[in-house]
Design an enzyme around this catalytic site. Structure first.
Site, PDB file in Angstrom:
ATOM      1  N   ASP A 144     -37.519  28.393   9.599  1.00  0.00           N
ATOM      2  CA  ASP A 144     -36.606  28.059   8.492  1.00  0.00           C
ATOM      3  C   ASP A 144     -35.888  26.732   8.713  1.00  0.00           C
ATOM      4  O   ASP A 144     -34.791  26.514   8.204  1.00  0.00           O
ATOM      5  CB  ASP A 144     -35.559  29.172   8.292  1.00  0.00           C
ATOM      6  CG  ASP A 144     -36.186  30.533   8.103  1.00  0.00           C
ATOM      7  OD1 ASP A 144     -37.102  30.643   7.275  1.00  0.00           O
ATOM      8  OD2 ASP A 144     -35.781  31.483   8.794  1.00  0.00           O
ATOM      9  N   LYS A 147     -39.432  22.854   7.229  1.00  0.00           N
ATOM     10  CA  LYS A 147     -40.748  22.233   7.419  1.00  0.00           C
ATOM     11  C   LYS A 147     -41.415  21.907   6.095  1.00  0.00           C
ATOM     12  O   LYS A 147     -42.122  20.905   5.974  1.00  0.00           O
ATOM     13  CB  LYS A 147     -41.642  23.145   8.255  1.00  0.00           C
ATOM     14  CG  LYS A 147     -41.172  23.315   9.695  1.00  0.00           C
ATOM     15  CD  LYS A 147     -42.111  24.183  10.499  1.00  0.00           C
ATOM     16  CE  LYS A 147     -42.122  25.623  10.056  1.00  0.00           C
ATOM     17  NZ  LYS A 147     -40.834  26.323  10.232  1.00  0.00           N
ATOM     18  N   GLY A 168     -42.349  31.262   5.021  1.00  0.00           N
ATOM     19  CA  GLY A 168     -42.208  30.670   3.697  1.00  0.00           C
ATOM     20  C   GLY A 168     -41.797  29.219   3.783  1.00  0.00           C
ATOM     21  O   GLY A 168     -40.929  28.855   4.576  1.00  0.00           O
ATOM     22  N   HIS A 169     -42.441  28.370   2.993  1.00  0.00           N
ATOM     23  CA  HIS A 169     -42.094  26.955   2.921  1.00  0.00           C
ATOM     24  C   HIS A 169     -41.669  26.643   1.490  1.00  0.00           C
ATOM     25  O   HIS A 169     -42.428  26.880   0.548  1.00  0.00           O
ATOM     26  CB  HIS A 169     -43.297  26.079   3.303  1.00  0.00           C
ATOM     27  CG  HIS A 169     -43.714  26.247   4.731  1.00  0.00           C
ATOM     28  ND1 HIS A 169     -44.878  25.714   5.235  1.00  0.00           N
ATOM     29  CD2 HIS A 169     -43.119  26.879   5.771  1.00  0.00           C
ATOM     30  CE1 HIS A 169     -44.981  26.011   6.520  1.00  0.00           C
ATOM     31  NE2 HIS A 169     -43.927  26.723   6.860  1.00  0.00           N
ATOM     32  N   GLN A 226     -43.311  29.275  11.209  1.00  0.00           N
ATOM     33  CA  GLN A 226     -42.246  29.851  12.049  1.00  0.00           C
ATOM     34  C   GLN A 226     -41.625  28.780  12.956  1.00  0.00           C
ATOM     35  O   GLN A 226     -41.588  27.617  12.585  1.00  0.00           O
ATOM     36  CB  GLN A 226     -42.792  31.036  12.871  1.00  0.00           C
ATOM     37  CG  GLN A 226     -43.022  32.286  12.057  1.00  0.00           C
ATOM     38  CD  GLN A 226     -44.455  32.430  11.609  1.00  0.00           C
ATOM     39  OE1 GLN A 226     -45.368  31.854  12.164  1.00  0.00           O
ATOM     40  NE2 GLN A 226     -44.677  33.224  10.585  1.00  0.00           N
TER      41      GLN A 226
END
Length: 423
Positions: free
Chosen positions: A12, A15, A39-40, A223
């Site tokens: 988080d 990225k 999640g991005h 991650q």
């Protein structure tokens, strides 16, 4: 040129935005590990795209690759296709390639994950996306691969071999009828495989050919460093290797080809789920970071735990990844806090540590030692150069560089693509 990009904390770190900013400088962006538990978020022109499997450079004219070190849920991938198409972005076989050996997250993996987390006395905080069980099948050589689902007869033969053992396993875990029904709902895979067949490729071959032609490749991790299955804060980790060295093994490219390793680091620290976080703040400071930073998990929606910047953890990240530079994100979130603290070392059993202890149980007992810096009240979200930042903000960045010994050439001051300072 090969650049590897990884998160340096617990994930988080931002990225998605950073890859979106860097993407125009690359020809290929390749995701090398993880699944849709990561999640991005990419925000452009008032639109927000929440991606879980597709590399974050999807909004640019670059080739995207999903490597064989990834575990992929085809249903989630197709949902991302639909989301992007609504925004006018079409992801066809020319845009995205998926390695034939990429493991498929099957419905029974998700049910196994749910059952296991429910039965644990001490929760890990898994996203219940079936990631660990997909990787377990890869290691035990009982996986369904992408090459299987794009060939209907091959998939039928594979399922006939695998499903009876999975049913027995789930029944032994105490799965009820509803869970068993979900676990063995596999007919949709045949249609998904047909829709995705145009994406099959050999990622190792593509990357190596591109590098031999002088093209620029960005390897994108998911991650964060301290969630690494080997080197992270076990057992509160993910199920894959998140550090830079994993990119070479997972994509199939030699380490001598790597030119740069970029670490993404938040101006404070956050963590979703369980596990030690020495600098965690529970009062007004933590709430400020949560609310101003919008600290909710992209995948789960869970509130992220927040704390001051942790230098010892970053020192370990630098050692594990070999960072040549760092990108600092969310500097704007610290506005309004005074003083701003940096954890420079730990106290553990009367000893001062400038590097994290090996055991997770010992890290959980560490007391942070802080250095205080002056804060600032100005809104820095509109700053476009380092000189436009308040002197206190500039000093904070410079102090981090001094403590870490790694340059910070890029600073993010907001979620938008344009809210980026390149020094």
């Amino acid at each position: 040129m090969l650049t590897i990009l990884t998160g340096s904390q617990f994930g988080d770190e931002g990225k998605g935005k950073v890859v979106d900013v860097l993407a125009p400088s690359y020809d290929i962006i390749a995701r090398f590990q993880g699944g849709d538990n990561a999640g991005h978020t990419v925000k452009v022109g008032g639109r927000t795209f929440k991606l879980h499997t597709i590399p974050s450079g999807v909004l640019y004219d670059v080739r995207l690759l999903i490597g064989p070190g990834v575990v992929m849920n085809p249903r989630v991938l197709l949902e991302e296709f639909s989301q992007l198409e609504e925004g006018g972005v079409v992801v066809d076989g020319n845009k995205l390639g998926i390695d034939a050996k990429t493991s498929i997250i099957m419905p029974y993996h998700i049910v196994m994950d749910e059952l296991a987390e429910t039965r644990r006395r001490e929760r890990i905080g898994t996203t219940k996306r079936g990631i660990a069980y997909a990787y377990m099948d890869k290691v035990s050589r009982e996986e369904v691969q992408f090459a299987d689902i794009v060939d209907k007869e091959r998939l039928r033969r594979k399922l006939e071999t695998i499903l009876p053992a999975k049913r027995a396993y789930l029944e032994a875990m105490g799965a009820d009828d509803e869970q068993l029904e979900r676990a063995f709902d596999t007919e949709w895979l045949f249609e998904a495989g047909e829709r995705l067949s145009c994406h099959i490729t050999d990622v190792s071959r593509e990357v190596n050919v591109a590098l031999s032609q002088g093209k620029r490749v960005l390897a994108e991790g998911a991650q964060g460093t301290h969630l690494d299955i080997i080197h992270g804060t076990q057992k509160y980790v993910t199920s894959s290797s998140t550090i830079a060295g994993s990119a070479c093994a997972s994509l199939g490219v030699g380490p001598t080809m790597v030119d740069e390793v970029v670490g993404i680091v938040k101006a404070y620290i956050t963590r979703v789920g369980e596990g030690p976080l020495p600098t965690e703040q529970h009062g007004d400071v933590g709430e400020h970071m949560q609310q101003v930073g919008g600290e909710y998990g992209t995948t789960t929606g869970r509130l992220r735990r927040c704390g001051w910047f942790d230098v010892p953890l970053l020192r370990k990240s630098i050692a594990l990844n070999g960072y040549t530079s760092l990108v600092l994100t969310k500097l704007d979130v610290l506005g309004g806090l005074d003083p701003i603290k940096i954890c420079t070392s730990y106290e553990l059993d009367g000893t001062t540590l400038d590097y994290p202890p090996e055991l997770t149980s010992d890290l959980a007992r560490c007391t942070p030692v802080y250095e205080e810096l002056e804060g600032w009240d100005e809104d820095i979200s509109g700053a476009r150069s380092f000189e436009e930042l308040p002197s206190a903000a500039r000093r904070y960045v410079e102090r981090l560089e001094e403590l870490l010994g790694v340059p910070i050439p890029i600073i993010s001051t907001g979620p938008g693509r344009e809210q980026t300072i390149q020094r």
